[in-house]
Design a protein around this motif. Structure first.
Motif, mmCIF file in Angstrom:
data_model
loop_
_atom_site.group_PDB
_atom_site.id
_atom_site.type_symbol
_atom_site.label_atom_id
_atom_site.label_comp_id
_atom_site.label_asym_id
_atom_site.label_seq_id
_atom_site.Cartn_x
_atom_site.Cartn_y
_atom_site.Cartn_z
ATOM 1 N N GLY A 136 0.822 -1.207 0.000
ATOM 2 C CA GLY A 136 0.000 0.000 0.000
ATOM 3 C C GLY A 136 0.853 1.253 0.000
ATOM 4 O O GLY A 136 0.580 2.206 -0.743
ATOM 5 N N PHE A 137 1.900 1.280 0.818
ATOM 6 C CA PHE A 137 2.811 2.421 0.831
ATOM 7 C C PHE A 137 3.530 2.561 -0.506
ATOM 8 O O PHE A 137 3.739 3.673 -0.996
ATOM 9 C CB PHE A 137 3.831 2.311 1.973
ATOM 10 C CG PHE A 137 3.320 2.794 3.287
ATOM 11 C CD1 PHE A 137 2.982 4.126 3.476
ATOM 12 C CD2 PHE A 137 3.177 1.920 4.353
ATOM 13 C CE1 PHE A 137 2.514 4.585 4.691
ATOM 14 C CE2 PHE A 137 2.705 2.362 5.573
ATOM 15 C CZ PHE A 137 2.366 3.700 5.739
ATOM 16 N N ALA A 138 3.909 1.434 -1.103
ATOM 17 C CA ALA A 138 4.558 1.503 -2.419
ATOM 18 C C ALA A 138 3.590 2.055 -3.455
ATOM 19 O O ALA A 138 3.970 2.875 -4.303
ATOM 20 C CB ALA A 138 5.074 0.124 -2.827
ATOM 21 N N GLY A 139 2.332 1.627 -3.389
ATOM 22 C CA GLY A 139 1.321 2.142 -4.314
ATOM 23 C C GLY A 139 1.093 3.632 -4.126
ATOM 24 O O GLY A 139 0.961 4.387 -5.101
ATOM 25 N N LEU A 140 1.046 4.068 -2.886
ATOM 26 C CA LEU A 140 0.873 5.487 -2.590
ATOM 27 C C LEU A 140 2.048 6.309 -3.115
ATOM 28 O O LEU A 140 1.862 7.370 -3.702
ATOM 29 C CB LEU A 140 0.714 5.688 -1.074
ATOM 30 C CG LEU A 140 0.512 7.114 -0.588
ATOM 31 C CD1 LEU A 140 -0.778 7.693 -1.144
ATOM 32 C CD2 LEU A 140 0.486 7.134 0.941
ATOM 33 N N THR A 141 3.243 5.788 -2.928
ATOM 34 C CA THR A 141 4.434 6.476 -3.433
ATOM 35 C C THR A 141 4.397 6.539 -4.959
ATOM 36 O O THR A 141 4.724 7.568 -5.553
ATOM 37 C CB THR A 141 5.719 5.771 -2.958
ATOM 38 O OG1 THR A 141 5.710 5.744 -1.535
ATOM 39 C CG2 THR A 141 6.967 6.490 -3.447
ATOM 40 N N SER A 142 3.985 5.459 -5.600
ATOM 41 C CA SER A 142 3.883 5.424 -7.054
ATOM 42 C C SER A 142 2.872 6.466 -7.545
ATOM 43 O O SER A 142 3.134 7.202 -8.505
ATOM 44 C CB SER A 142 3.466 4.032 -7.513
ATOM 45 O OG SER A 142 3.279 3.997 -8.898
ATOM 46 N N TYR A 143 1.752 6.543 -6.886
ATOM 47 C CA TYR A 143 0.721 7.520 -7.245
ATOM 48 C C TYR A 143 1.261 8.937 -7.107
ATOM 49 O O TYR A 143 1.091 9.775 -7.997
ATOM 50 C CB TYR A 143 -0.512 7.317 -6.360
ATOM 51 C CG TYR A 143 -1.515 8.434 -6.475
ATOM 52 C CD1 TYR A 143 -2.344 8.533 -7.592
ATOM 53 C CD2 TYR A 143 -1.628 9.396 -5.473
ATOM 54 C CE1 TYR A 143 -3.259 9.565 -7.700
ATOM 55 C CE2 TYR A 143 -2.533 10.422 -5.574
ATOM 56 C CZ TYR A 143 -3.361 10.508 -6.693
ATOM 57 O OH TYR A 143 -4.255 11.528 -6.792
ATOM 58 N N LYS A 144 1.913 9.223 -6.000
ATOM 59 C CA LYS A 144 2.460 10.562 -5.772
ATOM 60 C C LYS A 144 3.551 10.896 -6.794
ATOM 61 O O LYS A 144 3.648 12.030 -7.240
ATOM 62 C CB LYS A 144 2.992 10.694 -4.347
ATOM 63 C CG LYS A 144 1.868 10.744 -3.315
ATOM 64 C CD LYS A 144 2.315 11.232 -1.996
ATOM 65 C CE LYS A 144 2.777 12.621 -1.950
ATOM 66 N NZ LYS A 144 1.830 13.695 -1.977
ATOM 67 N N LEU A 145 4.355 9.897 -7.158
ATOM 68 C CA LEU A 145 5.399 10.115 -8.150
ATOM 69 C C LEU A 145 4.786 10.459 -9.505
ATOM 70 O O LEU A 145 5.219 11.409 -10.171
ATOM 71 C CB LEU A 145 6.301 8.881 -8.262
ATOM 72 C CG LEU A 145 7.437 8.956 -9.271
ATOM 73 C CD1 LEU A 145 8.386 10.096 -8.947
ATOM 74 C CD2 LEU A 145 8.194 7.634 -9.296
ATOM 75 N N LYS A 146 3.774 9.714 -9.918
ATOM 76 C CA LYS A 146 3.109 9.998 -11.190
ATOM 77 C C LYS A 146 2.478 11.386 -11.178
ATOM 78 O O LYS A 146 2.565 12.128 -12.157
ATOM 79 C CB LYS A 146 2.037 8.942 -11.481
ATOM 80 C CG LYS A 146 2.597 7.627 -11.929
ATOM 81 C CD LYS A 146 1.501 6.638 -12.208
ATOM 82 C CE LYS A 146 2.089 5.298 -12.597
ATOM 83 N NZ LYS A 146 1.050 4.299 -12.856
ATOM 84 N N ARG A 147 1.861 11.724 -10.089
ATOM 85 C CA ARG A 147 1.225 13.046 -9.966
ATOM 86 C C ARG A 147 2.274 14.155 -10.025
ATOM 87 O O ARG A 147 2.075 15.174 -10.683
ATOM 88 C CB ARG A 147 0.430 13.109 -8.654
ATOM 89 C CG ARG A 147 -0.527 14.282 -8.598
ATOM 90 C CD ARG A 147 -1.385 14.215 -7.394
ATOM 91 N NE ARG A 147 -0.546 14.542 -6.239
ATOM 92 C CZ ARG A 147 -0.973 14.594 -5.007
ATOM 93 N NH1 ARG A 147 -2.215 14.306 -4.723
ATOM 94 N NH2 ARG A 147 -0.161 14.912 -4.026
ATOM 95 N N GLU A 148 3.385 13.966 -9.379
ATOM 96 C CA GLU A 148 4.468 14.961 -9.385
ATOM 97 C C GLU A 148 5.066 15.111 -10.775
ATOM 98 O O GLU A 148 5.359 16.223 -11.217
ATOM 99 C CB GLU A 148 5.543 14.555 -8.370
ATOM 100 C CG GLU A 148 6.666 15.538 -8.214
ATOM 101 C CD GLU A 148 6.293 16.811 -7.474
ATOM 102 O OE1 GLU A 148 7.003 17.816 -7.665
ATOM 103 O OE2 GLU A 148 5.311 16.801 -6.715
ATOM 104 N N VAL A 149 5.236 13.996 -11.501
ATOM 105 C CA VAL A 149 5.776 14.052 -12.863
ATOM 106 C C VAL A 149 4.813 14.819 -13.770
ATOM 107 O O VAL A 149 5.242 15.660 -14.568
ATOM 108 C CB VAL A 149 6.047 12.627 -13.408
ATOM 109 C CG1 VAL A 149 6.309 12.641 -14.907
ATOM 110 C CG2 VAL A 149 7.220 11.999 -12.672
ATOM 111 N N LYS A 150 3.518 14.554 -13.646
ATOM 112 C CA LYS A 150 2.527 15.286 -14.444
ATOM 113 C C LYS A 150 2.564 16.774 -14.125
ATOM 114 O O LYS A 150 2.487 17.618 -15.020
ATOM 115 C CB LYS A 150 1.120 14.739 -14.189
ATOM 116 C CG LYS A 150 0.836 13.442 -14.866
ATOM 117 C CD LYS A 150 -0.583 12.987 -14.593
ATOM 118 C CE LYS A 150 -0.854 11.630 -15.196
ATOM 119 N NZ LYS A 150 -2.220 11.165 -14.908
ATOM 120 N N LEU A 151 2.696 17.105 -12.852
ATOM 121 C CA LEU A 151 2.756 18.505 -12.436
ATOM 122 C C LEU A 151 3.993 19.183 -13.017
ATOM 123 O O LEU A 151 3.917 20.306 -13.514
ATOM 124 C CB LEU A 151 2.758 18.612 -10.908
ATOM 125 C CG LEU A 151 2.815 20.027 -10.335
ATOM 126 C CD1 LEU A 151 1.568 20.813 -10.715
ATOM 127 C CD2 LEU A 151 2.958 19.949 -8.819
#
Length: 162
Positions: free
Chosen positions: A140-155
């Motif tokens: 779950g933490f890995a998934g959350l980190t992945s989500y945040k990373l994708k969001r940051e890259v898009k930003l």
């Protein structure tokens, strides 16, 4: 070191440390017998911890390479460390009937004085399920980190286009 290489290395180290604890706390069995018993009962947990922690390291290293600022990094690693410790701790309980991890019998004998008899019984009775819950938290933490990373890259892409 590249993110994938570092992730694989950390995953292997995680598994090696787990198995080393099994061997050290099981003086009654030969090391290979103790490792074999651990894999027979806890292969999902052992391999899952290695993959989950390796995945988290990969995501963290990838975010550094991309220059992303993930402000949850410290919280994520703290949560992963706690989840890994809890997952390992509970998974060792299932090995005791096989003669593995005899040292954990001592830890179990102290548990009622720390958390009470009722909670101790629940923790011991459901140790395998709790191991899987800990594993789910790691992923779950890995998934959350992945989500945040994708969001940051898009930003970052959006800001660079502006």
């Amino acid at each position: 070191m590249k993110p994938l290489g570092k992730a694989v290395l950390v995953g292997i180290i995680t598994i090696a440390v787990y198995l080393m604890v099994v061997v050290i706390t099981t003086p009654a069995l030969k090391p290979l017998d103790a490792i074999n018993a651990a894999f027979q009962l806890n292969s999902i947990v052992i391999i899952g911890m290695g993959i989950g922690i390796g995945l988290q390291v990969f995501l963290s290293e990838k975010s550094k390479l991309l220059g992303c600022n993930l402000n949850m990094k410290k919280k994520t690693f703290g949560g992963n460390t706690g989840s890994t410790a809890a997952t390992s701790f509970f998974s060792f309980f299932s090995l005791i009937p096989l003669g593995c991890c005899g040292w954990w019998l001592y830890a179990l004998s102290l548990l009622p004085s720390i958390v009470g008899t009722g909670i101790s019984a629940v923790l011991i009775e459901h140790s395998q399920v709790l191991s899987y819950v800990g594993l789910a938290i790691i992923f779950g933490f890995a998934g959350l980190t992945s989500y945040k990373l994708k969001r940051e890259v898009k930003l970052q892409k959006f800001l660079s286009l502006s």
